[in-house]
Design a protein around this motif. Structure first.
Motif, mmCIF file in Angstrom:
data_model
loop_
_atom_site.group_PDB
_atom_site.id
_atom_site.type_symbol
_atom_site.label_atom_id
_atom_site.label_comp_id
_atom_site.label_asym_id
_atom_site.label_seq_id
_atom_site.Cartn_x
_atom_site.Cartn_y
_atom_site.Cartn_z
ATOM 1 N N SER A 189 37.202 37.017 25.732
ATOM 2 C CA SER A 189 36.496 35.823 25.288
ATOM 3 C C SER A 189 36.702 35.618 23.795
ATOM 4 C CB SER A 189 35.008 35.967 25.581
ATOM 5 O OG SER A 189 34.437 36.914 24.717
ATOM 6 N N LEU A 190 36.473 34.380 23.396
ATOM 7 C CA LEU A 190 36.592 34.075 21.976
ATOM 8 C C LEU A 190 35.633 34.939 21.171
ATOM 9 C CD1 LEU A 190 37.933 32.303 19.905
ATOM 10 C CD2 LEU A 190 36.201 30.555 20.317
ATOM 11 N N ALA A 191 34.443 35.152 21.708
ATOM 12 C CA ALA A 191 33.449 35.947 20.983
ATOM 13 C C ALA A 191 33.963 37.365 20.738
ATOM 14 C CB ALA A 191 32.140 35.994 21.776
ATOM 15 N N GLU A 192 34.628 37.924 21.726
ATOM 16 C CA GLU A 192 35.135 39.279 21.550
ATOM 17 C C GLU A 192 36.186 39.339 20.452
ATOM 18 O OE1 GLU A 192 34.766 41.344 25.912
ATOM 19 O OE2 GLU A 192 35.973 39.542 25.763
ATOM 20 N N VAL A 193 37.045 38.331 20.433
ATOM 21 C CA VAL A 193 38.088 38.319 19.415
ATOM 22 C C VAL A 193 37.484 38.112 18.029
ATOM 23 C CG1 VAL A 193 40.191 37.170 18.645
ATOM 24 C CG2 VAL A 193 39.779 37.488 21.078
ATOM 25 N N VAL A 194 36.530 37.202 17.939
ATOM 26 C CA VAL A 194 35.904 36.949 16.645
ATOM 27 C C VAL A 194 35.149 38.195 16.168
ATOM 28 C CG1 VAL A 194 34.144 35.612 15.452
ATOM 29 C CG2 VAL A 194 35.751 34.472 16.975
ATOM 30 N N ASP A 195 34.456 38.833 17.083
ATOM 31 C CA ASP A 195 33.750 40.057 16.713
ATOM 32 C C ASP A 195 34.709 41.122 16.196
ATOM 33 O OD1 ASP A 195 31.222 39.257 17.144
ATOM 34 O OD2 ASP A 195 30.958 40.233 19.083
ATOM 35 N N ALA A 196 35.831 41.259 16.892
ATOM 36 C CA ALA A 196 36.816 42.256 16.466
ATOM 37 C C ALA A 196 37.359 41.908 15.090
ATOM 38 C CB ALA A 196 37.959 42.337 17.481
ATOM 39 N N ARG A 197 37.573 40.635 14.862
ATOM 40 C CA ARG A 197 38.094 40.249 13.550
ATOM 41 C C ARG A 197 37.044 40.512 12.474
ATOM 42 N NH1 ARG A 197 39.661 34.376 11.017
ATOM 43 N NH2 ARG A 197 39.613 35.175 8.886
ATOM 44 N N MET A 256 46.453 44.442 13.065
ATOM 45 C CA MET A 256 45.417 43.912 13.956
ATOM 46 C C MET A 256 44.834 42.624 13.381
ATOM 47 S SD MET A 256 43.372 47.381 15.028
ATOM 48 C CE MET A 256 44.058 48.609 16.148
ATOM 49 N N MET A 257 44.557 42.645 12.086
ATOM 50 C CA MET A 257 44.001 41.457 11.432
ATOM 51 C C MET A 257 44.948 40.279 11.578
ATOM 52 S SD MET A 257 41.887 39.884 9.491
ATOM 53 C CE MET A 257 42.787 39.297 8.059
ATOM 54 N N LEU A 258 46.228 40.515 11.291
ATOM 55 C CA LEU A 258 47.221 39.448 11.372
ATOM 56 C C LEU A 258 47.231 38.823 12.758
ATOM 57 C CD1 LEU A 258 50.309 40.831 9.422
ATOM 58 C CD2 LEU A 258 49.167 38.649 9.068
ATOM 59 N N SER A 259 47.257 39.655 13.760
ATOM 60 C CA SER A 259 47.389 39.116 15.111
ATOM 61 C C SER A 259 46.090 38.461 15.572
ATOM 62 C CB SER A 259 47.805 40.219 16.079
ATOM 63 O OG SER A 259 47.109 41.401 15.815
ATOM 64 N N LEU A 260 44.966 39.014 15.155
ATOM 65 C CA LEU A 260 43.698 38.384 15.514
ATOM 66 C C LEU A 260 43.613 36.999 14.883
ATOM 67 C CD1 LEU A 260 41.194 41.347 15.203
ATOM 68 C CD2 LEU A 260 41.830 40.134 17.268
ATOM 69 N N ARG A 261 43.968 36.936 13.621
ATOM 70 C CA ARG A 261 43.927 35.650 12.941
ATOM 71 C C ARG A 261 44.897 34.666 13.578
ATOM 72 N NH1 ARG A 261 42.024 33.217 8.695
ATOM 73 N NH2 ARG A 261 43.278 31.522 7.835
ATOM 74 N N ASP A 262 46.052 35.191 13.976
ATOM 75 C CA ASP A 262 47.041 34.357 14.649
ATOM 76 C C ASP A 262 46.464 33.774 15.941
ATOM 77 O OD1 ASP A 262 49.756 33.668 13.955
ATOM 78 O OD2 ASP A 262 50.304 34.474 15.913
ATOM 79 N N SER A 263 45.782 34.627 16.685
ATOM 80 C CA SER A 263 45.212 34.167 17.956
ATOM 81 C C SER A 263 44.134 33.123 17.739
ATOM 82 C CB SER A 263 44.623 35.354 18.716
ATOM 83 O OG SER A 263 45.568 36.380 18.844
ATOM 84 N N LEU A 264 43.475 33.194 16.603
ATOM 85 C CA LEU A 264 42.360 32.292 16.342
ATOM 86 C C LEU A 264 42.791 31.046 15.583
ATOM 87 C CD1 LEU A 264 39.676 34.928 15.327
ATOM 88 C CD2 LEU A 264 39.769 33.624 17.446
#
Lengths: 250, 250
Positions: A101-109, A169-177
């Motif tokens: 979920s978006l929430a999971e990705v945002v939390d991880a970021r 991890m940060m790069l890819s999370l930001r990319d996904s978002l």
DNA sequence: ACCATAGTATGGTCTGACCATATTCCCTCA
DNA sequence: TGAGGGAATATGGTCAGACCATACTATGGT
């Protein structure tokens, strides 16, 4: 009796990958080294070129090899190490499958960016890239320009932590978002609030204030993704989450 | 003039991936759904079966599809979502390429495990798996048995955080560190200290003490990987790191 | 009703060919 | 002697077609 092992059929391309991996571990093969050509590799490993190619696709997907066509020193397969690219693909697909979920990705970021900011502040790392990105963001006139330097700013935070894995991890999370980030900017209308957050983050890191940096990062992400993140807190503060302080850990 | 775009040659298998990804996004294809057979897909997309297969290898590497041979309802390619497997391969290879250091991986694991423990404590999640793993660890008689339930314990912490992405990261990080974990246990000689850590972590999470849980996790990892991790702290405490408290964020 | 067997669709592998690309080599010409 | 240009060549990318092992499905005989 117990201890039965499922019959494991090893596919040819998996064996190719295993052998290449073994060469990396044993022969000290490293980034920049070149692999034999597909035809030669197929002959040496006694498999077809198709199997070699499937192995190359896997390694390429994992960000470990890169192939160039043509002839010469630059041609052929070359060992690289780009974990962030692989991570981006991975996150994008699993996000699309709705298994994340978006929430999971945002939390991880949020977790990673707080950690990075705190480490950057505590380590007194080189912050010139951070400062430069901030200045360029201040001077930017278009939304595209702003987003570009905004990305550079957050990447600089990650790199200042000195950890390439969390940076990837940060790069890819930001990319996904990315798509959601654009929407967030449009929703907010202007970038004044975001810039204030950026300056607050920058000040805290430069001052070596790890706690302040983490708090500023949290406030920034809560502004960009309102209602998404759920940081663990034992006591509630102001409803805006502006100075939201984690109970202890980010 | 500027704005030149590099000539982007799109390989056939990349187009296959893109079209499958589009179907996932547009047609709501999701986990459990099946893809057409390789031959049929090749015909529909007007590419060779080789290209389809290379695309499948990529998607399989990313933990998005799984293929079974044979005939029947279970045969063919099926959409799955196993990001942890893909992450493990990714970390293992990049660790082997020496492009990621052990310290970076351990630091990342510390970050995630502290975050997970704090969230688990704050959210009062279901902790039955955690408790069960702890009891089995207490009762274990062999090192193998201990490691098995130790893994279950740490996985339970990650799952109790309620975030599948960070759980996947935890799983793969721990997987990458498996060989070092075994060495750590052997180095310590006995598991009394580790068990004390585990009980302390468990107590804190059950009590809803996010700060205590994070501190206990840090102490635990510092014991297992001495000298590896470098948590950001502004004030030093006891030399044993036993109650090492982060400045603010983990 | 049951079981053995043939049929068939699947992924896995291999072969051999051709194409596009990019470098290297070498010959021609100024 | 130097420079330019085309031929040779090695690379990855793609394709077609064949065969294999596997595992379900249908068939038919008991």
């Amino acid at each position: 009796m117990s201890g039965w092992q499922p019959v494991r059929r090893t596919r040819a391309f998996e064996d190719v990958i295993a052998q290449i991996e073994r060469r990396i571990a044993d022969d000290g093969l490293t980034v920049g080294d070149r692999l034999p050509g597909e035809r030669q590799l197929a002959e040496q490993l006694r498999v077809s070129r198709s199997s070699v190619r499937e192995a190359m696709r896997v390694l390429e997907t994992l960000g470990v090899v890169s192939s160039q066509v043509g002839r010469g020193a630059d041609a052929g397969a070359c060992l690289i190490s780009r974990p962030a690219d692989a991570l981006s693909d991975l996150l994008r697909l699993h996000l699309g499958l709705s298994n994340l979920s978006l929430a999971e990705v945002v939390d991880a970021r949020l977790m990673i960016e707080q950690w990075s900011a705190a480490h950057a502040a505590a380590q007194r790392a080189d912050l010139s890239a951070l400062t430069a990105a901030l200045e360029r963001m201040d001077a930017s006139t278009s939304a595209e320009e702003f987003v570009e330097h905004d990305t550079a700013f957050h990447v600089a935070i990650a790199e200042a932590s000195g950890n390439r894995l969390t940076t990837a991890m940060m790069l890819s999370l930001r990319d996904s978002l990315r798509r959601y980030a654009v929407g967030a900017v449009e929703r907010l209308g202007d970038t004044a609030g975001l810039m204030a957050d950026h300056h607050r983050i920058h000040r805290a890191i430069v001052a070596g204030d790890a706690a302040g940096a983490a708090a500023a990062v949290e406030a920034h992400l809560l502004r960009a993704y309102p209602g998404i993140s759920r940081p663990p807190r034992t006591e509630e503060e102001g409803p805006d989450g502006q100075h939201g302080r984690l109970d202890r850990v980010g």
